[in-house]
Design a protein around this motif. Structure first.
Motif, PDB file in Angstrom:
ATOM      1  N   UNK A 110       0.825  -1.203   0.000  1.00  0.00           N
ATOM      2  CA  UNK A 110       0.000   0.000   0.000  1.00  0.00           C
ATOM      3  C   UNK A 110       0.855   1.247   0.000  1.00  0.00           C
ATOM      4  N   UNK A 111       0.241   2.383   0.011  1.00  0.00           N
ATOM      5  CA  UNK A 111       0.976   3.657  -0.029  1.00  0.00           C
ATOM      6  C   UNK A 111       1.555   4.031   1.327  1.00  0.00           C
ATOM      7  N   UNK A 112       2.529   3.260   1.797  1.00  0.00           N
ATOM      8  CA  UNK A 112       3.080   3.477   3.140  1.00  0.00           C
ATOM      9  C   UNK A 112       3.850   4.782   3.253  1.00  0.00           C
ATOM     10  N   UNK A 113       4.394   5.252   2.140  1.00  0.00           N
ATOM     11  CA  UNK A 113       5.194   6.477   2.206  1.00  0.00           C
ATOM     12  C   UNK A 113       4.334   7.737   2.265  1.00  0.00           C
ATOM     13  N   UNK A 114       3.034   7.599   2.039  1.00  0.00           N
ATOM     14  CA  UNK A 114       2.136   8.753   2.067  1.00  0.00           C
ATOM     15  C   UNK A 114       1.635   8.947   3.497  1.00  0.00           C
ATOM     16  N   UNK A 115       1.863  10.134   4.047  1.00  0.00           N
ATOM     17  CA  UNK A 115       1.395  10.435   5.410  1.00  0.00           C
ATOM     18  C   UNK A 115      -0.105  10.678   5.389  1.00  0.00           C
ATOM     19  N   UNK A 116      -0.864   9.862   6.109  1.00  0.00           N
ATOM     20  CA  UNK A 116      -2.308  10.013   6.204  1.00  0.00           C
ATOM     21  C   UNK A 116      -2.680  10.466   7.608  1.00  0.00           C
ATOM     22  N   UNK A 117      -3.705  11.306   7.681  1.00  0.00           N
ATOM     23  CA  UNK A 117      -4.229  11.803   8.954  1.00  0.00           C
ATOM     24  C   UNK A 117      -5.707  11.468   9.019  1.00  0.00           C
ATOM     25  N   UNK A 118      -6.183  11.093  10.205  1.00  0.00           N
ATOM     26  CA  UNK A 118      -7.604  10.842  10.415  1.00  0.00           C
ATOM     27  C   UNK A 118      -8.162  11.925  11.339  1.00  0.00           C
ATOM     28  N   UNK A 119      -9.232  12.553  10.905  1.00  0.00           N
ATOM     29  CA  UNK A 119      -9.986  13.493  11.733  1.00  0.00           C
ATOM     30  C   UNK A 119     -11.354  12.877  11.964  1.00  0.00           C
ATOM     31  N   UNK A 120     -11.745  12.736  13.226  1.00  0.00           N
ATOM     32  CA  UNK A 120     -13.078  12.235  13.552  1.00  0.00           C
ATOM     33  C   UNK A 120     -13.764  13.254  14.443  1.00  0.00           C
ATOM     34  N   UNK A 121     -14.925  13.691  13.994  1.00  0.00           N
ATOM     35  CA  UNK A 121     -15.744  14.629  14.774  1.00  0.00           C
ATOM     36  C   UNK A 121     -16.798  13.809  15.500  1.00  0.00           C
ATOM     37  N   UNK A 122     -16.865  14.010  16.821  1.00  0.00           N
ATOM     38  CA  UNK A 122     -17.751  13.200  17.642  1.00  0.00           C
ATOM     39  C   UNK A 122     -18.769  14.051  18.382  1.00  0.00           C
ATOM     40  N   UNK A 123     -19.925  13.477  18.554  1.00  0.00           N
ATOM     41  CA  UNK A 123     -20.947  13.966  19.466  1.00  0.00           C
ATOM     42  C   UNK A 123     -20.851  12.957  20.608  1.00  0.00           C
ATOM     43  N   UNK A 124     -21.869  12.207  20.886  1.00  0.00           N
ATOM     44  CA  UNK A 124     -21.723  11.067  21.799  1.00  0.00           C
ATOM     45  C   UNK A 124     -21.120   9.883  21.039  1.00  0.00           C
ATOM     46  N   UNK A 125     -21.247   9.912  19.726  1.00  0.00           N
ATOM     47  CA  UNK A 125     -20.709   8.890  18.827  1.00  0.00           C
ATOM     48  C   UNK A 125     -20.007   9.595  17.672  1.00  0.00           C
ATOM     49  N   UNK A 126     -19.159   8.892  16.937  1.00  0.00           N
ATOM     50  CA  UNK A 126     -18.529   9.528  15.764  1.00  0.00           C
ATOM     51  C   UNK A 126     -19.571   9.925  14.724  1.00  0.00           C
ATOM     52  N   UNK A 127     -19.519  11.169  14.263  1.00  0.00           N
ATOM     53  CA  UNK A 127     -20.454  11.669  13.261  1.00  0.00           C
ATOM     54  C   UNK A 127     -19.820  11.797  11.881  1.00  0.00           C
TER      55      UNK A 127
END
Length: 128
Positions: free
Chosen positions: A87-104
């Motif tokens: 896979x694209x291991x050299x590509x830096x990936x970021x995850x943003x998760x916006x949550x209320x009581x659960x991930x939205x």
């Protein structure tokens, strides 16, 4: 620290509200109202995944990750699509998760630009 994380770590997500997003494949635009009722537009590029479970009615917060199961799953799927074993291991990936009581809203991406505050009259509109 990767540049997307610096921009996002400086943004005050607490007590804000995820409003909407639009995606055309590699790019996703999300609107977020901060705790001071100001409207911001996030332009994500290099988007590997977008998940949304509806708009938030109550106040939200956010988490940022550079290593997660969701990022690993994106790498696995991209590896299958690109025909590479690792896979694209050299590509830096970021995850943003916006949550209320659960991930939205969750997004995995390579870069982000934050625009705003944006005037409410310029808010993204959609037709049902």
């Amino acid at each position: 620290m990767p540049e997307p994380l610096k921009h996002l770590r400086d943004f005050a997500f607490a007590d804000g509200q995820y409003l909407s997003h639009f995606s055309d494949g590699d790019t996703c635009v999300m609107e977020y109202r901060d705790w001071q009722e100001r409207l911001f537009r996030f332009v994500f590029s290099g988007v590997a995944l977008v998940q949304s479970f509806g708009g938030a009615v109550s106040l939200c917060d956010a988490t940022l990750l550079t290593e997660s199961e969701l990022i690993d799953e994106c790498r696995r799927v991209l590896a299958d699509d690109w025909g590479t074993s690792g896979g694209p291991k050299s590509v830096a990936l970021t995850e943003l998760t916006i949550t209320d009581d659960v991930p939205l809203f969750s997004i995995v991406f390579t870069d982000v630009q934050i625009i705003g505050p944006v005037d409410d009259k310029d808010r993204m509109a959609y037709v049902l």
